[in-house]
Enzyme design. Sequence first.
Site, PDB file in Angstrom:
ATOM      1  N   TRP A 317       0.830  -1.203   0.000  1.00 27.19           N
ATOM      2  CA  TRP A 317       0.000   0.000   0.000  1.00 27.19           C
ATOM      3  C   TRP A 317       0.866   1.255   0.000  1.00 27.19           C
ATOM      4  O   TRP A 317       0.382   2.349  -0.286  1.00 27.19           O
ATOM      5  CB  TRP A 317      -0.969  -0.012   1.183  1.00 27.19           C
ATOM      6  CG  TRP A 317      -0.360   0.322   2.539  1.00 27.19           C
ATOM      7  CD1 TRP A 317       0.798  -0.156   3.074  1.00 27.19           C
ATOM      8  CD2 TRP A 317      -0.916   1.211   3.521  1.00 27.19           C
ATOM      9  NE1 TRP A 317       0.998   0.371   4.336  1.00 27.19           N
ATOM     10  CE2 TRP A 317      -0.033   1.207   4.634  1.00 27.19           C
ATOM     11  CE3 TRP A 317      -2.072   1.991   3.581  1.00 27.19           C
ATOM     12  CZ2 TRP A 317      -0.270   1.964   5.785  1.00 27.19           C
ATOM     13  CZ3 TRP A 317      -2.312   2.734   4.728  1.00 27.19           C
ATOM     14  CH2 TRP A 317      -1.412   2.725   5.813  1.00 27.19           C
ATOM     15  N   ASP A 318       2.148   1.101   0.312  1.00 23.33           N
ATOM     16  CA  ASP A 318       3.075   2.228   0.309  1.00 23.33           C
ATOM     17  C   ASP A 318       3.028   2.963  -1.033  1.00 23.33           C
ATOM     18  O   ASP A 318       3.135   4.192  -1.089  1.00 23.33           O
ATOM     19  CB  ASP A 318       4.501   1.741   0.565  1.00 23.33           C
ATOM     20  CG  ASP A 318       4.637   0.995   1.880  1.00 23.33           C
ATOM     21  OD1 ASP A 318       3.886   0.013   2.069  1.00 23.33           O
ATOM     22  OD2 ASP A 318       5.474   1.375   2.713  1.00 23.33           O
ATOM     23  N   GLU A 446      -0.296  -2.616  12.543  1.00 19.14           N
ATOM     24  CA  GLU A 446      -0.058  -4.056  12.588  1.00 19.14           C
ATOM     25  C   GLU A 446       0.208  -4.575  13.997  1.00 19.14           C
ATOM     26  O   GLU A 446       0.391  -5.785  14.181  1.00 19.14           O
ATOM     27  CB  GLU A 446       1.119  -4.390  11.665  1.00 19.14           C
ATOM     28  CG  GLU A 446       0.806  -4.131  10.200  1.00 19.14           C
ATOM     29  CD  GLU A 446       2.043  -4.204   9.311  1.00 19.14           C
ATOM     30  OE1 GLU A 446       1.910  -4.636   8.152  1.00 19.14           O
ATOM     31  OE2 GLU A 446       3.136  -3.825   9.783  1.00 19.14           O
ATOM     32  N   LYS A 514       0.935   1.405  16.153  1.00 19.19           N
ATOM     33  CA  LYS A 514       2.217   1.382  15.445  1.00 19.19           C
ATOM     34  C   LYS A 514       2.463   2.648  14.641  1.00 19.19           C
ATOM     35  O   LYS A 514       3.556   3.198  14.639  1.00 19.19           O
ATOM     36  CB  LYS A 514       2.266   0.168  14.512  1.00 19.19           C
ATOM     37  CG  LYS A 514       3.515   0.116  13.640  1.00 19.19           C
ATOM     38  CD  LYS A 514       3.474  -1.034  12.651  1.00 19.19           C
ATOM     39  CE  LYS A 514       4.714  -1.022  11.758  1.00 19.19           C
ATOM     40  NZ  LYS A 514       4.691  -2.105  10.749  1.00 19.19           N
ATOM     41  N   GLN A 515       1.436   3.105  13.899  1.00 17.23           N
ATOM     42  CA  GLN A 515       1.641   4.136  12.891  1.00 17.23           C
ATOM     43  C   GLN A 515       0.311   4.815  12.594  1.00 17.23           C
ATOM     44  O   GLN A 515      -0.709   4.499  13.194  1.00 17.23           O
ATOM     45  CB  GLN A 515       2.187   3.512  11.608  1.00 17.23           C
ATOM     46  CG  GLN A 515       1.231   2.496  10.978  1.00 17.23           C
ATOM     47  CD  GLN A 515       1.843   1.774   9.785  1.00 17.23           C
ATOM     48  OE1 GLN A 515       3.015   1.460   9.755  1.00 17.23           O
ATOM     49  NE2 GLN A 515       1.030   1.524   8.778  1.00 17.23           N
TER      50      GLN A 515
END
Length: 713
Positions: A317-318, A446, A514-515
């Site tokens: 997906w980056d 994640e 996480k992000q």
Amino acid sequence: MTASSPTRFVTDTLPTDHQRVTVLQSKNGTFMPSVANGYIGTVIYSDTVHVSGVFNGKAYPKEKDVYPLYFYQHAHRARIPSTTSIDFTVEGVQGKTSYALDVLEGVFYKWLTADRLYVEQRIYAHRSRKNLLIVEISTKNNAGREFMMSLSSNQGASSVDIGFKTAGSNRPGALAAVGMVNETEEAGSMRANLAMVWSELEVNKPLTIKATSEEQTWYYITSIATNLDTKFNPLSEALFQWDEAVLVKEHLLEEHKAAWKALWDTGRIEIEGDLEMAQAVYGSLYYILSSTRHDWPYGLSPGGLPAAEEYMGHTFWDQDIWMYPPLVLLHPDLARSSLRYRSERLPAARRIAKEFGYKGAMFPWESSYTGLETSPGARYGKNQIHINGDIAFAVIQFWRASKDVNWLREVGYPLLYQTAEYWASRVENDVVNDRYIINHVMPPDEYHYPVNNSVYTNVVAKINLLFAKEAADILGKEVPKEWLTIAEKMYIPFDSENSYHPEYEGYTLDKEVKQADTILIGYPLMYEMDRKVRYNDLKLYEERTDPDGPAMTHSMFAIGWLDLGENTKAVKPFLKNYANIRGPFKVWTERRDIWGAVNFITGAGGFLQTIIYGYGGFRLKSSGLAFNPSLPPNVTKMTTTVHYLGSIMDVAVTEEAITFTLLFSGPVSPGLDVITLKGVFSLERDFPVTVDRAKGIISVRQAKPCTQFKKPL
């Protein structure tokens, strides 16, 4: 040699002992720069070359849920020993050595300056002749005597990925080899054949620098071809490209620089007032541009093309959420290539969906050559399904930027339809609560898995379903009526007591994430919500997001705060990006503690979004290209080249004003207006439009425009 500039990063010392840069050391973080052209690339002085699209190894078995012991057992970009890793020393000479990466030219330089002796080395991946990697060494000698120059090579060991065998080149001074990858992703998938032709390097035979002030130049040319890009025998193609290059070797650099200039002229961002920021912007865009090209649609990977050991060269997906958004406004031909990569792998995505018992297309979490799942952990491919919506959202953005109906019909709509069909088969009907839910998924965060009703996953699925219907209406097609029902009744988790969006059903505020995850529904997804809710989402998750998480997270918090007009709050996350940019060559690390991918161009993409969509304030909407600009810290002026509906314009922002300058308008491009609270102003060639700095929109001309504030060039 010149001093550092926004586009030239100069240093007297390299960031590592470059002659010992290997695959494993790059995993531990070498910050050497790279040269690439979207087809072929290498980290400077490393022992490795990569060709985009050439992979070796199997797709990991679905029943396994652990990483393989060695990455070369799993599908990864195949290593080609480097015939470009050439360095020089001049015997008995003491002088100053310096280096530079010139991103405007796409060239790495090494200089030796001594008493009346000057040596310049140039390394580049030719931008227009995509098969070529080139090393040039030029000297000027006014010392009145000869010098001996020795060359060294860091070609490295034989590749474990490709069984190269010596081939006859029948060219004086040239060597050749052919080989094929050892293992394909699955039995029966296409096996890449490669051929290399390169200039012979005699490391034990020093070169003579003649006693003359005339420039003396040596050329070392590598040509690589594969059966992926030629209908001819790869060796014939590699020889042809090598022969052509030798014939015009004195003009190769000029051609290459011209091609990079044309690329930068297509789309760039100029920062005035802060050299460090200007370099960060140029470096970030360079590393993305050098990893992709419009005529070679093989996907963008988090580690880029040259350092493809990072994330094994896979496409995640980056590409679609992090690196694609800067391209869609600055380089739409490259954005188009990204979506072509996805479109050409629709059959594989349909196959994956069928294997899991769903309809439509289920795109893999990690994609390589075939488009089958190549994630080394089964749980990622099976459950990180937001990738489907991410790809669909990229389609939406390209449509809004181009309104290209033919593209929508041929590329965009099949992607939208097949992904929407997947969501319709993947949701569950919660009859008791009269809603649709998506259970057992892995969200972008994640750290938490499995979860039910990831807010990001459900929102992006909802958007996917709704726009599939909108695209069908545009094309005069029909979609199942239930898709709208599912979208309207999609469950979007919301905590009314704390007025924020929980990351997933059952999430509590004592959990670290996480992000960037939930906050992405505000940007880039532009999911409608009350200002207070958006504020709470940002504030609560900023306090609970791992400070050592992936680099791109900081960018999303900065954009979110800028969206709300909280510019002071945006400064801290914006400046955090610099902890992930390593000097002197502006190489990105995935994490501030240096662990993770190097060069992490996902972080570069997030940073560029902060500049374009954060401080630039651009938003691609159905009604037009909205803008609400402000200036980054310490910046006095920011100019962005923007593409919209076939027109190209410069948008220059200062503290007081915005100036729109139409640079190009295609033969079928509609007339455009700039609309602000001050009025409606037509965009015309040679007549810049300057308005007070405020929000507004660029849209298709509807009415007779006002002509005030227009000044001829």
